[in-house]
Design an enzyme around this catalytic site. Structure first.
Site, PDB file in Angstrom:
ATOM      1  N   GLY A  15       0.832  -1.194   0.000  1.00 11.37           N
ATOM      2  CA  GLY A  15       0.000   0.000   0.000  1.00 11.37           C
ATOM      3  C   GLY A  15       0.867   1.245   0.000  1.00 11.37           C
ATOM      4  N   CYS A  16       0.334   2.318   0.512  1.00 14.57           N
ATOM      5  CA  CYS A  16       1.061   3.586   0.570  1.00 14.57           C
ATOM      6  C   CYS A  16       2.383   3.406   1.309  1.00 14.57           C
ATOM      7  CB  CYS A  16       0.199   4.631   1.287  1.00 14.57           C
ATOM      8  SG  CYS A  16       1.069   6.173   1.587  1.00 14.57           S
ATOM      9  N   PHE A  17       3.469   3.851   0.701  1.00 10.82           N
ATOM     10  CA  PHE A  17       4.765   3.629   1.340  1.00 10.82           C
ATOM     11  C   PHE A  17       4.926   4.392   2.644  1.00 10.82           C
ATOM     12  CE2 PHE A  17       6.620   6.047  -2.594  1.00 10.82           C
ATOM     13  CZ  PHE A  17       6.038   7.252  -2.220  1.00 10.82           C
ATOM     14  N   CYS A  19       2.819   4.464   4.984  1.00  6.60           N
ATOM     15  CA  CYS A  19       2.236   3.602   6.015  1.00  6.60           C
ATOM     16  C   CYS A  19       3.081   2.361   6.286  1.00  6.60           C
ATOM     17  CB  CYS A  19       0.836   3.161   5.603  1.00  6.60           C
ATOM     18  SG  CYS A  19      -0.344   4.506   5.483  1.00  6.60           S
TER      19      CYS A  19
END
Length: 182
Positions: A15-17, A19
């Protein structure tokens, strides 16, 4: 201070890096975490290009770690705890192949470790749905723009981070307290 000459690398997409970067930075034995892009066809893509979903890249973190302090398998165990490996091309509100779950292995040993752990998790029924995490060779890693590095550490009150990172940090503390930096 840990000797960086013995460092090994792990490259993971969950997912979003922003996070994924924050939990790994807190682990004992992790020397550095670099946000970037992997798995696509465009050479040295920009964040905007990756977000378009047209480059084929995933947002990834590349973790430099001391294998004497933390193993590759332990990094993967954290990885499979802090994101949902059953979501195809998404994590929470982030949708698109750039947010896919993937292990980009650096050698056959990493590939075998990732595949074995996925098989174990599936056999144990660790998740309600099947794991869709891709396991593929790392062809190239492109470091993300400077403003993405240590993003959560510098922007903990940014709305997206304030909502999505703390639950991952809670899971990290609940499941891997003995592996956290002092």
């Amino acid at each position: 201070m840990t000797d960086h000459r013995n460092a090994e690398l792990a490259t993971l997409a969950g997912g979003c890096f922003w996070c994924v970067e924050a939990p790994f930075e807190r682990l004992e034995g992790v020397l550095s975490v670099t946000s970037g892009y992997a798995g696509g066809t465009t050479e040295d893509p920009t964040y905007e290009e990756v977000c378009s979903g047209e480059t084929g890249h995933a947002e990834v973190v590349q973790i430099a770690y001391d294998p004497d302090a933390i193993s590759y398998r332990e990094l993967l165990e954290v990885f499979f705890t802090i994101h949902d490996p059953t979501q195809l091309n998404r994590q929470g509100p982030d949708v698109g192949s750039q947010y896919r779950s993937a292990v980009f292995y650096h050698d056959d040993e990493q590939r075998e470790t990732a595949e074995a752990l996925i098989e174990e998790l599936e056999a144990a029924g660790a998740y309600d749905d099947s794991i869709v995490t891709e396991v593929e060779p790392l062809e190239a890693f492109y470091e993300a723009e400077a403003y993405h590095q240590d993003y959560y550490e510098r922007n903990p009150d940014q709305a997206y981070c304030a909502v999505h990172v703390p639950p991952k940090l809670d899971k990290l503390r609940e499941n891997f307290a003995s592996k956290l930096k002092g």
